[in-house]
Scaffold this motif. Structure first.
Motif, PDB file in Angstrom:
ATOM      1  N   ASP A  54       0.811  -1.225   0.000  1.00  0.00           N
ATOM      2  CA  ASP A  54       0.000   0.000   0.000  1.00  0.00           C
ATOM      3  C   ASP A  54       0.844   1.275   0.000  1.00  0.00           C
ATOM      4  O   ASP A  54       0.297   2.377   0.074  1.00  0.00           O
ATOM      5  N   VAL A  55       2.156   1.111  -0.023  1.00  0.00           N
ATOM      6  CA  VAL A  55       3.007   2.310   0.017  1.00  0.00           C
ATOM      7  C   VAL A  55       2.939   3.024  -1.331  1.00  0.00           C
ATOM      8  O   VAL A  55       3.190   2.423  -2.375  1.00  0.00           O
ATOM      9  N   GLU A  56       2.602   4.302  -1.262  1.00  0.00           N
ATOM     10  CA  GLU A  56       2.435   5.039  -2.520  1.00  0.00           C
ATOM     11  C   GLU A  56       3.771   5.431  -3.125  1.00  0.00           C
ATOM     12  O   GLU A  56       4.744   5.655  -2.409  1.00  0.00           O
ATOM     13  N   GLY A  57       3.813   5.465  -4.447  1.00  0.00           N
ATOM     14  CA  GLY A  57       5.000   5.994  -5.146  1.00  0.00           C
ATOM     15  C   GLY A  57       6.065   4.974  -5.484  1.00  0.00           C
ATOM     16  O   GLY A  57       7.130   5.337  -5.975  1.00  0.00           O
ATOM     17  N   LEU A  58       5.811   3.697  -5.208  1.00  0.00           N
ATOM     18  CA  LEU A  58       6.854   2.697  -5.500  1.00  0.00           C
ATOM     19  C   LEU A  58       6.517   1.841  -6.719  1.00  0.00           C
ATOM     20  O   LEU A  58       7.282   0.953  -7.073  1.00  0.00           O
ATOM     21  N   GLY A  59       5.357   2.107  -7.348  1.00  0.00           N
ATOM     22  CA  GLY A  59       4.890   1.179  -8.381  1.00  0.00           C
ATOM     23  C   GLY A  59       4.964   1.712  -9.804  1.00  0.00           C
ATOM     24  O   GLY A  59       4.341   1.160 -10.703  1.00  0.00           O
ATOM     25  N   GLN A  60       5.783   2.783 -10.024  1.00  0.00           N
ATOM     26  CA  GLN A  60       5.766   3.395 -11.358  1.00  0.00           C
ATOM     27  C   GLN A  60       6.977   2.999 -12.208  1.00  0.00           C
ATOM     28  O   GLN A  60       8.059   2.773 -11.686  1.00  0.00           O
ATOM     29  N   ILE A  61       6.727   2.970 -13.513  1.00  0.00           N
ATOM     30  CA  ILE A  61       7.813   2.883 -14.499  1.00  0.00           C
ATOM     31  C   ILE A  61       7.857   4.244 -15.184  1.00  0.00           C
ATOM     32  O   ILE A  61       6.890   4.645 -15.831  1.00  0.00           O
ATOM     33  N   GLU A  62       8.973   4.973 -14.971  1.00  0.00           N
ATOM     34  CA  GLU A  62       9.006   6.352 -15.468  1.00  0.00           C
ATOM     35  C   GLU A  62      10.227   6.597 -16.351  1.00  0.00           C
ATOM     36  O   GLU A  62      11.330   6.154 -16.010  1.00  0.00           O
ATOM     37  N   ALA A  63      10.022   7.354 -17.443  1.00  0.00           N
ATOM     38  CA  ALA A  63      11.155   7.800 -18.263  1.00  0.00           C
ATOM     39  C   ALA A  63      11.727   9.057 -17.623  1.00  0.00           C
ATOM     40  O   ALA A  63      10.982   9.956 -17.233  1.00  0.00           O
ATOM     41  N   ARG A  64      13.078   9.098 -17.476  1.00  0.00           N
ATOM     42  CA  ARG A  64      13.724  10.259 -16.852  1.00  0.00           C
ATOM     43  C   ARG A  64      15.028  10.572 -17.561  1.00  0.00           C
ATOM     44  O   ARG A  64      15.982   9.812 -17.432  1.00  0.00           O
ATOM     45  N   ASP A  65      15.088  11.685 -18.282  1.00  0.00           N
ATOM     46  CA  ASP A  65      16.321  12.095 -18.989  1.00  0.00           C
ATOM     47  C   ASP A  65      16.915  10.953 -19.804  1.00  0.00           C
ATOM     48  O   ASP A  65      18.125  10.693 -19.729  1.00  0.00           O
ATOM     49  N   GLY A  66      16.099  10.251 -20.512  1.00  0.00           N
ATOM     50  CA  GLY A  66      16.604   9.170 -21.360  1.00  0.00           C
ATOM     51  C   GLY A  66      16.749   7.851 -20.622  1.00  0.00           C
ATOM     52  O   GLY A  66      16.934   6.804 -21.231  1.00  0.00           O
ATOM     53  N   ALA A  67      16.715   7.891 -19.281  1.00  0.00           N
ATOM     54  CA  ALA A  67      16.820   6.656 -18.490  1.00  0.00           C
ATOM     55  C   ALA A  67      15.410   6.161 -18.157  1.00  0.00           C
ATOM     56  O   ALA A  67      14.418   6.846 -18.416  1.00  0.00           O
ATOM     57  N   VAL A  68      15.332   4.972 -17.593  1.00  0.00           N
ATOM     58  CA  VAL A  68      14.039   4.513 -17.087  1.00  0.00           C
ATOM     59  C   VAL A  68      14.223   4.137 -15.620  1.00  0.00           C
ATOM     60  O   VAL A  68      15.227   3.536 -15.228  1.00  0.00           O
ATOM     61  N   ARG A  69      13.234   4.555 -14.811  1.00  0.00           N
ATOM     62  CA  ARG A  69      13.278   4.260 -13.379  1.00  0.00           C
ATOM     63  C   ARG A  69      12.126   3.317 -13.063  1.00  0.00           C
ATOM     64  O   ARG A  69      10.958   3.636 -13.306  1.00  0.00           O
ATOM     65  N   LEU A  70      12.492   2.140 -12.550  1.00  0.00           N
ATOM     66  CA  LEU A  70      11.476   1.143 -12.189  1.00  0.00           C
ATOM     67  C   LEU A  70      11.308   1.170 -10.674  1.00  0.00           C
ATOM     68  O   LEU A  70      12.267   0.861  -9.938  1.00  0.00           O
ATOM     69  N   GLY A  71      10.115   1.515 -10.203  1.00  0.00           N
ATOM     70  CA  GLY A  71       9.861   1.514  -8.762  1.00  0.00           C
ATOM     71  C   GLY A  71       9.964   0.101  -8.206  1.00  0.00           C
ATOM     72  O   GLY A  71       9.715  -0.885  -8.909  1.00  0.00           O
ATOM     73  N   ALA A  72      10.310   0.004  -6.930  1.00  0.00           N
ATOM     74  CA  ALA A  72      10.557  -1.310  -6.323  1.00  0.00           C
ATOM     75  C   ALA A  72       9.337  -2.226  -6.379  1.00  0.00           C
ATOM     76  O   ALA A  72       9.467  -3.446  -6.388  1.00  0.00           O
ATOM     77  N   LEU A  73       8.146  -1.630  -6.426  1.00  0.00           N
ATOM     78  CA  LEU A  73       6.930  -2.472  -6.391  1.00  0.00           C
ATOM     79  C   LEU A  73       6.402  -2.849  -7.771  1.00  0.00           C
ATOM     80  O   LEU A  73       5.384  -3.547  -7.874  1.00  0.00           O
ATOM     81  N   VAL A  74       7.080  -2.396  -8.812  1.00  0.00           N
ATOM     82  CA  VAL A  74       6.681  -2.808 -10.175  1.00  0.00           C
ATOM     83  C   VAL A  74       6.798  -4.327 -10.239  1.00  0.00           C
ATOM     84  O   VAL A  74       7.804  -4.901  -9.813  1.00  0.00           O
ATOM     85  N   THR A  75       5.778  -4.979 -10.755  1.00  0.00           N
ATOM     86  CA  THR A  75       5.861  -6.439 -10.838  1.00  0.00           C
ATOM     87  C   THR A  75       6.625  -6.852 -12.106  1.00  0.00           C
ATOM     88  O   THR A  75       6.759  -6.073 -13.054  1.00  0.00           O
TER      89      THR A  75
END
Ligand SMILES: Cc1cc2nc3c(=O)[nH]c(=O)nc-3n(C[C@H](O)[C@H](O)[C@H](O)COP(=O)(O)OP(=O)(O)OC[C@H]3O[C@@H](n4cnc5c(N)ncnc54)[C@H](O)[C@@H]3O)c2cc1C
Length: 295
Positions: A54-75
């Protein structure tokens, strides 16, 4: 299982405060695919389980300056099917797609795949070959490191009590580069790898020679590791069949596999040589295609 407290915070700071309060006794649970089994077998006996669900903000896949950031809760399934990953880092999406069964992939998370530190897991191998970095938070602050430096020993990482993984960031693929992943498993398709190899090759501007090779190996030591000596052999060269084989032979001398039901240590060493050679050939071909496509 022994009795334990269960907490389900909604905010990251709250989760970190609970982990700090419980110290050695606190344990994060994400997908639960590994932890529940370990608790049933009494390999771990946490005093308090802190669910990240239920922790908010850990489930996103985001593009950032050409990189990709996968949140820890992404399955794993979300990573496998992400349009962004499929387009920019197809080898990473494909690697997540090779994990276990679809039921496991719907549960297991990116953070869990790293924190569990099982050397037989697939995602760490490709993430290391792609130069990924891991973000770690505790109530005291945050730190970030190359994933290649995160693993310490069999099922052991640099994580200290009170720390959790919040995300993994994959840099943009270098120009003129190609990455390949090979999971070799002779038994069933949903098993762990007997040997896993991921390779990134970056070519010189002339498109003819290798500027840098990154070779990551899984299931062949107590941690995922880089085949540094094999990488060195490739710098400045033009890959051909002979060199790919030679690099495979060098990589074979860098691994230290265990005998188990997926193969003897000697067999895994031989398969390391073969799979490294194949993965290099594939990554080289992908990099050459990238050069041709760029004109
Ligand atoms: C039958 C089966 C087959 C599988 N096959 C494969 C396979 O072929 N290839 C493969 O790569 N994987 C495979 N897996 C998955 C893998 O072994 C782990 O179970 C999975 O990656 C753990 O993810 P999770 O989110 O479920 O972690 P959990 O079970 O929730 O946790 C695992 C560990 O990580 C810690 N943890 C979890 N999240 C965090 C975080 N964000 N920060 C800090 N610590 C954290 C927990 O405290 C625990 O110690 C398989 C699993 C099963 C059950």
């Amino acid at each position: 299982m022994t009795a334990f407290e269960y907490r389900a915070p909604r905010a990251l700071d709250e989760a970190l405060d609970i982990l700090e309060e419980y110290g050695d006794e606190g344990r994060v649970i994400a997908g639960g695919t590994a932890l529940v089994t370990m608790m049933r077998q009494r390999l771990v006996r946490p005093g308090c389980l802190v669910s990240l669900r239920d922790v908010e903000g850990l489930g996103q896949i985001e593009a950032r300056d050409g990189a990709v950031r996968l949140g820890a809760l992404v399955t794993h399934r979300e990573a496998e099917t992400s349009p962004l990953l499929r387009e920019r880092w197809p080898v990473l999406a494909a690697t997540f797609g090779r994990v276990g069964t679809i039921r496991i992939r719907h549960m297991a998370t990116v953070g869990g795949a790293l924190a569990h530190a099982d050397p037989n897991q697939d995602p760490p191998v490709t993430l290391i070959a792609l130069g990924a970095r891991v973000e770690i938070r505790s109530a005291d602050g945050e730190r970030e490191m190359l994933l290649a430096e995160f693993f310490r020993d069999y099922y052991e990482s640099v994580l200290e009590p009170g720390e959790l993984i919040t995300a993994v960031t994959v840099p943009p693929p270098p120009e003129r580069s190609g990455t390949s992943f090979i999971k070799f498993l002779p038994r069933t398709a949903d098993d762990y790898a007997t040997v896993a190899v991921a390779v990134t090759i970056t070519l010189e501007p002339d498109g003819e020679r290798c500027r840098e090779a990154r070779i990551a190996l899984g299931s062949v030591a107590t941690t995922p590791l880089r085949g540094v000596a094999a990488e060195t052999l490739l710098a400045g060269t033009r890959l051909d069949e002979h060199l790919a084989k030679a690099a495979g032979e060098v990589a074979k001398s860098e691994v230290d596999p265990l005998d188990d039901h997926r193969g003897s240590a000697a067999y895994k060493r031989e398969m390391t040589a073969v799979m490294v050679s194949r993965a290099l050939t594939e990554a080289w071909a992908t990099a050459r295609r990238a050069v041709r496509a760029a004109g």
